[in-house]
Scaffold this active site. Sequence first.
Site, short mmCIF file in Angstrom:
data_model
loop_
_atom_site.label_atom_id
_atom_site.label_comp_id
_atom_site.label_asym_id
_atom_site.label_seq_id
_atom_site.Cartn_x
_atom_site.Cartn_y
_atom_site.Cartn_z
N ASP A 127 0.89 -1.17 0.00
CA ASP A 127 0.00 0.00 0.00
C ASP A 127 0.93 1.22 0.00
O ASP A 127 1.45 1.60 1.04
CB ASP A 127 -0.87 -0.03 1.26
CG ASP A 127 -1.82 1.16 1.32
OD1 ASP A 127 -2.15 1.70 0.25
OD2 ASP A 127 -2.21 1.54 2.43
N GLU A 186 -1.26 -1.24 -4.74
CA GLU A 186 -2.53 -0.52 -4.90
C GLU A 186 -2.41 0.48 -6.05
O GLU A 186 -1.45 1.23 -6.14
CB GLU A 186 -2.92 0.21 -3.61
CG GLU A 186 -4.33 0.76 -3.69
CD GLU A 186 -4.83 1.33 -2.38
OE1 GLU A 186 -4.97 0.56 -1.42
OE2 GLU A 186 -5.07 2.55 -2.33
N ASP A 199 -2.15 0.82 7.42
CA ASP A 199 -1.49 0.64 6.12
C ASP A 199 -1.04 -0.81 5.95
O ASP A 199 -1.06 -1.35 4.84
CB ASP A 199 -0.28 1.56 5.99
CG ASP A 199 -0.66 3.00 6.28
OD1 ASP A 199 -0.91 3.75 5.33
OD2 ASP A 199 -0.72 3.37 7.47
#
Lengths: 195, 195
Positions: free
Chosen positions: A7, A68, A141
Amino acid sequence: MRVLGIDPGLTRCGIGVVDGAIGRPLAFVAAGVVRTDAGAELPDRLLGIEHGIEEWLDRQRPDAVAVERVFAQHNVSTVMGTAQASAIAITSAARRGLPVALHTPSEVKAAVTGSGRAEKPQVQAMVARLLKLDAAPKPADAADAVALAICHIWRGGAQARVAQAQQEFARKVELARQRRTPSAQGTAGKAGEKP
Amino acid sequence: MRVLGIDPGLTRCGIGVVDGAIGRPLAFVAAGVVRTDAGAELPDRLLGIEHGIEEWLDRQRPDAVAVERVFAQHNVSTVMGTAQASAIAITSAARRGLPVALHTPSEVKAAVTGSGRAEKPQVQAMVARLLKLDAAPKPADAADAVALAICHIWRGGAQARVAQAQQEFARKVELARQRRTPSAQGTAGKAGEKP
């Protein structure tokens, strides 16, 4: 298949590692965060992210990396840093010849909870349940990166199943063709032998 | 000082190399473009940019690298790719221990033409004139990268002059202090020698 999810972020890159395969339970491996000092210069921060991600790749030796996908319409003040961190993550993995997949936040939510509009607590609760953990990995996260890895195993798995089914279908079609036209095949073979 | 300027982009990264120093004429070295196939996957494109920039750094061995600073308010459809390409450029240079500076487009325009709002043709005409070329390097991304390198030599030069002046001033202050307090210095020296 071991998947390392990332991420991306300039201040915090979430990292999550999950083992899994089609029709087999998921296994949580590790999760954490690569941090950089917000007061440091951009070149040093990007280099810090690269070093941190390289360490994770060295230690965990994943079969694939899922990052992501970043969109420009997100928070404008942080989107540039997120895009830059994602570039470092993608390139670190690609440099090793690892397959890199990008998944959108809604694809991740949909894979994990069944709804692309799920709220963060819902995603985290499902991550914990799917991996048989008491709670989702922290910070958020890291949990997001784990969800990304799960999404990739399942989507990758689905894609692999589709590819497998297509191959099987093509094989059956070929077998049926061969059974239906043995003489034509034979003729073609003989024709090919003629000078 | 040899500066390699990079105008980052996912499809075209402009590269411009200029030699220069304080109070010395600029010398054009080379300019070009690192291209990636718009139809290729993002990991391959970022890897292609990295390879291309590494080649330029290997061949030109610059003392510093200048990269255009990207802002989120620019063209939203391309800004993500630009941010990602810039991250690759910055990290490739920083990994070699090269100093990396970021300059905004208006800093570059102001350095080259005297106006931060100059139009592209004006910038290109000044680049050609400053480097004693018949025309600015092509394509436009290469010319922008050359302008960036010039900006860095001049801004870096100005910063170096300021640093030099500060050092000189500090030295003079120190000399004046020493001249004004010779006994105090002597006493300190003798005191230091005592067991």
